[in-house]
Design an enzyme around this catalytic site. Sequence first.
Site, PDB file in Angstrom:
ATOM      1  N   LEU A  37      87.850   2.045  25.444  1.00  0.00           N
ATOM      2  CA  LEU A  37      87.973   2.092  23.878  1.00  0.00           C
ATOM      3  C   LEU A  37      86.562   1.343  23.234  1.00  0.00           C
ATOM      4  N   GLY A  38      86.171   2.011  22.041  1.00  0.00           N
ATOM      5  CA  GLY A  38      84.966   1.397  21.586  1.00  0.00           C
ATOM      6  C   GLY A  38      84.052   2.551  20.918  1.00  0.00           C
ATOM      7  N   GLY A  39      84.078   3.577  21.362  1.00  0.00           N
ATOM      8  CA  GLY A  39      83.195   4.624  21.117  1.00  0.00           C
ATOM      9  C   GLY A  39      81.820   4.378  21.366  1.00  0.00           C
ATOM     10  N   CYS A  41      79.721   3.110  19.416  1.00  0.00           N
ATOM     11  CA  CYS A  41      79.170   1.689  18.983  1.00  0.00           C
ATOM     12  C   CYS A  41      79.249   0.716  20.086  1.00  0.00           C
ATOM     13  N   GLY A 182      59.992   9.193  17.415  1.00  0.00           N
ATOM     14  CA  GLY A 182      60.911   8.788  16.241  1.00  0.00           C
ATOM     15  C   GLY A 182      60.836   7.417  15.912  1.00  0.00           C
ATOM     16  N   VAL A 239      55.531  15.243  18.416  1.00  0.00           N
ATOM     17  CA  VAL A 239      55.257  15.600  19.661  1.00  0.00           C
ATOM     18  C   VAL A 239      55.698  17.032  19.847  1.00  0.00           C
ATOM     19  N   ALA A 270      64.378   9.740  19.930  1.00  0.00           N
ATOM     20  CA  ALA A 270      65.044   9.079  19.037  1.00  0.00           C
ATOM     21  C   ALA A 270      64.840   9.673  17.635  1.00  0.00           C
ATOM     22  N   GLY A 272      67.120  11.015  15.773  1.00  0.00           N
ATOM     23  CA  GLY A 272      68.306  11.597  14.941  1.00  0.00           C
ATOM     24  C   GLY A 272      69.566  11.862  15.642  1.00  0.00           C
ATOM     25  N   HIS A 445      70.742 -25.353   1.308  1.00  0.00           N
ATOM     26  CA  HIS A 445      69.541 -26.070   1.399  1.00  0.00           C
ATOM     27  C   HIS A 445      69.311 -26.745   2.841  1.00  0.00           C
TER      28      HIS A 445
HETATM   29  P1  FAD Z   1      81.994   6.898  17.504  1.00  0.00           P
HETATM   30  O1  FAD Z   1      81.749   5.539  17.871  1.00  0.00           O
HETATM   31  O2  FAD Z   1      80.828   7.753  18.105  1.00  0.00           O
HETATM   32  O3  FAD Z   1      83.266   7.203  18.469  1.00  0.00           O
HETATM   33  C1  FAD Z   1      83.746   8.368  18.738  1.00  0.00           C
HETATM   34  C2  FAD Z   1      84.440   8.561  19.817  1.00  0.00           C
HETATM   35  O4  FAD Z   1      85.222   9.917  19.863  1.00  0.00           O
HETATM   36  C3  FAD Z   1      83.794   8.501  21.032  1.00  0.00           C
HETATM   37  O5  FAD Z   1      84.168   7.527  22.070  1.00  0.00           O
HETATM   38  C4  FAD Z   1      83.743  10.052  21.566  1.00  0.00           C
HETATM   39  O6  FAD Z   1      83.691  10.058  23.084  1.00  0.00           O
HETATM   40  C5  FAD Z   1      85.404  10.546  21.300  1.00  0.00           C
HETATM   41  N1  FAD Z   1      85.459  11.861  21.183  1.00  0.00           N
HETATM   42  C6  FAD Z   1      84.452  12.807  20.698  1.00  0.00           C
HETATM   43  N2  FAD Z   1      85.024  13.964  20.721  1.00  0.00           N
HETATM   44  C7  FAD Z   1      86.224  13.860  21.274  1.00  0.00           C
HETATM   45  C8  FAD Z   1      87.295  14.984  21.392  1.00  0.00           C
HETATM   46  N3  FAD Z   1      87.197  15.971  21.211  1.00  0.00           N
HETATM   47  N4  FAD Z   1      88.468  14.507  22.197  1.00  0.00           N
HETATM   48  C9  FAD Z   1      88.483  12.915  22.359  1.00  0.00           C
HETATM   49  N5  FAD Z   1      87.632  12.064  22.016  1.00  0.00           N
HETATM   50  C10 FAD Z   1      86.464  12.740  21.454  1.00  0.00           C
HETATM   51  N6  FAD Z   1      75.681   1.273  13.711  1.00  0.00           N
HETATM   52  C11 FAD Z   1      75.403   0.035  13.051  1.00  0.00           C
HETATM   53  O7  FAD Z   1      76.142   0.177  11.862  1.00  0.00           O
HETATM   54  N7  FAD Z   1      74.877  -0.872  13.692  1.00  0.00           N
HETATM   55  C12 FAD Z   1      74.312  -0.764  14.506  1.00  0.00           C
HETATM   56  O8  FAD Z   1      73.650  -2.003  15.041  1.00  0.00           O
HETATM   57  C13 FAD Z   1      74.159   0.469  15.021  1.00  0.00           C
HETATM   58  N8  FAD Z   1      73.500   0.662  16.296  1.00  0.00           N
HETATM   59  C14 FAD Z   1      73.337   1.595  17.272  1.00  0.00           C
HETATM   60  C15 FAD Z   1      72.416   1.692  18.183  1.00  0.00           C
HETATM   61  C16 FAD Z   1      72.403   3.019  18.821  1.00  0.00           C
HETATM   62  C17 FAD Z   1      71.744   3.247  20.209  1.00  0.00           C
HETATM   63  C18 FAD Z   1      73.199   3.995  18.476  1.00  0.00           C
HETATM   64  C19 FAD Z   1      73.352   5.201  19.454  1.00  0.00           C
HETATM   65  C20 FAD Z   1      74.170   3.923  17.272  1.00  0.00           C
HETATM   66  C21 FAD Z   1      74.103   2.786  16.672  1.00  0.00           C
HETATM   67  N9  FAD Z   1      74.905   2.798  15.452  1.00  0.00           N
HETATM   68  C22 FAD Z   1      74.955   1.656  14.907  1.00  0.00           C
HETATM   69  C23 FAD Z   1      75.690   3.715  14.879  1.00  0.00           C
HETATM   70  C24 FAD Z   1      77.014   3.676  15.314  1.00  0.00           C
HETATM   71  O9  FAD Z   1      77.042   3.769  16.718  1.00  0.00           O
HETATM   72  C25 FAD Z   1      77.763   4.819  14.677  1.00  0.00           C
HETATM   73  O10 FAD Z   1      77.559   5.002  13.210  1.00  0.00           O
HETATM   74  C26 FAD Z   1      79.407   4.453  15.009  1.00  0.00           C
HETATM   75  O11 FAD Z   1      79.616   4.480  16.397  1.00  0.00           O
HETATM   76  C27 FAD Z   1      80.184   5.631  14.325  1.00  0.00           C
HETATM   77  O12 FAD Z   1      81.589   5.373  14.976  1.00  0.00           O
HETATM   78  P2  FAD Z   1      82.579   6.476  14.905  1.00  0.00           P
HETATM   79  O13 FAD Z   1      83.925   6.007  14.872  1.00  0.00           O
HETATM   80  O14 FAD Z   1      82.444   7.457  13.673  1.00  0.00           O
HETATM   81  O15 FAD Z   1      82.424   7.232  16.296  1.00  0.00           O
HETATM   82  P1  NAD Z   2      66.730   7.999  12.663  1.00  0.00           P
HETATM   83  O1  NAD Z   2      67.242   8.946  11.715  1.00  0.00           O
HETATM   84  O2  NAD Z   2      67.017   6.500  12.112  1.00  0.00           O
HETATM   85  O3  NAD Z   2      65.174   8.180  12.821  1.00  0.00           O
HETATM   86  C1  NAD Z   2      64.729   9.290  13.303  1.00  0.00           C
HETATM   87  C2  NAD Z   2      63.283   9.454  13.243  1.00  0.00           C
HETATM   88  O4  NAD Z   2      62.696  10.309  13.799  1.00  0.00           O
HETATM   89  C3  NAD Z   2      62.931   9.504  11.728  1.00  0.00           C
HETATM   90  O5  NAD Z   2      61.946   8.574  11.181  1.00  0.00           O
HETATM   91  C4  NAD Z   2      62.262  10.901  11.620  1.00  0.00           C
HETATM   92  O6  NAD Z   2      61.453  11.028  10.616  1.00  0.00           O
HETATM   93  C5  NAD Z   2      61.714  10.897  13.305  1.00  0.00           C
HETATM   94  N1  NAD Z   2      61.299  12.309  13.690  1.00  0.00           N
HETATM   95  C6  NAD Z   2      62.341  13.188  13.696  1.00  0.00           C
HETATM   96  N2  NAD Z   2      61.832  14.336  14.367  1.00  0.00           N
HETATM   97  C7  NAD Z   2      60.703  13.852  14.939  1.00  0.00           C
HETATM   98  C8  NAD Z   2      59.739  14.540  15.833  1.00  0.00           C
HETATM   99  N3  NAD Z   2      59.977  15.848  16.007  1.00  0.00           N
HETATM  100  N4  NAD Z   2      58.599  13.812  16.103  1.00  0.00           N
HETATM  101  C9  NAD Z   2      58.649  12.292  15.672  1.00  0.00           C
HETATM  102  N5  NAD Z   2      59.488  11.776  14.800  1.00  0.00           N
HETATM  103  C10 NAD Z   2      60.455  12.543  14.588  1.00  0.00           C
HETATM  104  O7  NAD Z   2      67.378   8.484  13.817  1.00  0.00           O
HETATM  105  P2  NAD Z   2      67.639   7.648  15.354  1.00  0.00           P
HETATM  106  O8  NAD Z   2      66.630   6.527  15.374  1.00  0.00           O
HETATM  107  O9  NAD Z   2      67.736   8.637  16.339  1.00  0.00           O
HETATM  108  O10 NAD Z   2      69.251   6.863  15.056  1.00  0.00           O
HETATM  109  C11 NAD Z   2      70.161   7.640  14.614  1.00  0.00           C
HETATM  110  C12 NAD Z   2      71.386   7.008  13.710  1.00  0.00           C
HETATM  111  O11 NAD Z   2      72.113   6.068  14.483  1.00  0.00           O
HETATM  112  C13 NAD Z   2      70.609   6.451  12.611  1.00  0.00           C
HETATM  113  O12 NAD Z   2      70.222   7.148  11.689  1.00  0.00           O
HETATM  114  C14 NAD Z   2      71.641   5.368  12.323  1.00  0.00           C
HETATM  115  O13 NAD Z   2      72.450   6.037  11.420  1.00  0.00           O
HETATM  116  C15 NAD Z   2      72.248   4.862  13.461  1.00  0.00           C
HETATM  117  N6  NAD Z   2      71.502   3.620  14.155  1.00  0.00           N
HETATM  118  C16 NAD Z   2      71.903   2.491  13.298  1.00  0.00           C
HETATM  119  C17 NAD Z   2      71.297   1.351  13.906  1.00  0.00           C
HETATM  120  C18 NAD Z   2      71.556   0.049  12.877  1.00  0.00           C
HETATM  121  O14 NAD Z   2      72.592   0.097  12.073  1.00  0.00           O
HETATM  122  N7  NAD Z   2      70.862  -0.963  13.327  1.00  0.00           N
HETATM  123  C19 NAD Z   2      70.664   1.309  15.055  1.00  0.00           C
HETATM  124  C20 NAD Z   2      70.618   2.518  15.626  1.00  0.00           C
HETATM  125  C21 NAD Z   2      71.136   3.725  15.183  1.00  0.00           C
END
Ligand code: FAD
Ligand code: NAD
Length: 475
Positions: A37-39, A41, A182, A239, A270, A272, A445
């Site tokens: 569990l945990g998805g 995130c 990205g 790229v 990275a 999006g 402070h």
């Molecule tokens: P998820 O966490 O994606 O969970 C969805 C779950 O559903 C997954 O376990 C998936 O396997 C499951 N699932 C999908 N389809 C099905 C199906 N058909 N049947 C059964 N199970 C299914 N956000 C922050 O706020 N802070 C951060 O620091 C941050 N850092 C991040 C770093 C990275 C590298 C990445 C990739 C993302 C980060 N994010 C961060 C974004 C964050 O992970 C997401 O916004 C968050 O996980 C969304 O939660 P969710 O519950 O919508 O989905």
């Molecule tokens: P992002 O949307 O944050 O950044 C993607 C970047 O890639 C943008 O600046 C965009 O202009 C650029 N880009 C798009 N196509 C490109 C190309 N062909 N060549 C060069 N640059 C290009 O997306 P991400 O970094 O993949 O992260 C995805 C999402 O995950 C975030 O938007 C955020 O919602 C979530 N996330 C959140 C955290 C956090 O809360 N600290 C950390 C990681 C991820």
Amino acid sequence: MHSELVVIGGGPGGYAAAFRAADAGMQVAMIDQRAQLGGECLLQGCIPSKALLHVARVIAEAEESADWGVEFASPVIDLEKMRQRKEKVISTLSAGLKQLAKRRGVKVIAARAKFADSNTVELKATGDESLDEDRLTFDHAIIATGSRATVPPMFQLESPRVMDSSGALALAEVPSRLLVVGGGYIGLEMGTVYARLGSHVTVVEMTGGLLPGADRDLVKPLQKRLQALFAEIMLETKVTSLALDGDEVEAVLEDVEGENAQRFDAVLVAVGRRPNSADLGLEKTDAQIDERGFVIVDEHQSTADPRILAVGDVAGEPMLAHKATHEGKVAVAMIRGETIAQSPASVPAVVFTDPEIAWTGLTADEAKRQGRDVRVAQYPWAASGRAQAIGRTEGLTKLVLDPDTDQVLGIGLVGVGAGELIAEGVLAIERSATASEIAHTIHPHPTMSETLAGAAEIYLGVATEVYRPRRERKK
Ligand code: FAD
Ligand code: NAD
């Protein structure tokens, strides 16, 4: 088998909804295709990246401390130990979720779910255990299936040298030359990790600036530090292709001057993320998706199908864990006939780079785009005793205010610990606080939190540590 509520997805949106519903006495089943569990995130996102960023921060501090009279030898990196610690953090938290589900009587099913109609999901086992039944009927369903990395076809090389965020978090090795495509959240957070571990990192960003959603004055101090840390940051560059050549990846980069090819040992894509809404059987229900694949919901997370709600990444931007969690609670309230105030204006964003950037509410750039009359007050961290004490004075705290009411509309921070400080800003916006209310709140402070009160004092023209003559205010 029948369940009052079925939650599809065990991430921060899904488990928040499942637990809230169970606490309210509902009979709940939570389905996730993963073994833990945990998805995204917990398993491959927020938490592992922060575990690695913490290591990066320790390396940086050890290096910086030479300027303060304490020298350490160069770090010896034990990748296996780092991986083990990261996995331990994940497994501890994931096991905790499993326990919490059990104690609340939430039935956890390891399966892939697909709608058969508006009150049935079909289940396909993904774990070792076979399922008791392969169909589950429900009164209500919450879709919380999250999102996945977007990897454009030209980058899909089926090689471990070309990674998405999960590949980068796996930390298989530290490549000598890493190309990050990205300059957004993931590119800069993971780029920081690899640069601190020793990679020469090149970041290529398509737009004219890093972190396109953030105010430019907040990005500036970060960009300055990253320019020193990274081998290169290339803006307005794309790229256009990647090709494997032995142990190297050749990337063709295109900017205003034309194309040039460069070689790297690994690439992190990275650019999006996109919602997990395909292959869910939504066409068998009345729920609709938009042109980008997000499930369309109203402010209570209801879809066009009266039995089905959607939360988190699959239900729209910003794709952030805390937004998913909040929406999970809003959805359960909706099902139970209650309403929770949904205030998307104050969803905070934090980029966990060094320095961190955090903002919430209206940004100054957005106010400009809207042509809205706002006043911006900025407190430079160079005036903060705490920032001087820790040797990190590049930070900035700024308030975006309504000049008619003195109400705080937005808060932006860049600096060490900005991600923790923004919580006060979120509360200020939620409670419609004015500049005087923040200025009159006693902040401890010496802490960086004082910069929030300081920025409010600057707006009011009464700052203690910064001399700014009073500007004529409207009232
Ligand atoms: P998820 O966490 O994606 O969970 C969805 C779950 O559903 C997954 O376990 C998936 O396997 C499951 N699932 C999908 N389809 C099905 C199906 N058909 N049947 C059964 N199970 C299914 N956000 C922050 O706020 N802070 C951060 O620091 C941050 N850092 C991040 C770093 C990275 C590298 C990445 C990739 C993302 C980060 N994010 C961060 C974004 C964050 O992970 C997401 O916004 C968050 O996980 C969304 O939660 P969710 O519950 O919508 O989905
Ligand atoms: P992002 O949307 O944050 O950044 C993607 C970047 O890639 C943008 O600046 C965009 O202009 C650029 N880009 C798009 N196509 C490109 C190309 N062909 N060549 C060069 N640059 C290009 O997306 P991400 O970094 O993949 O992260 C995805 C999402 O995950 C975030 O938007 C955020 O919602 C979530 N996330 C959140 C955290 C956090 O809360 N600290 C950390 C990681 C991820």
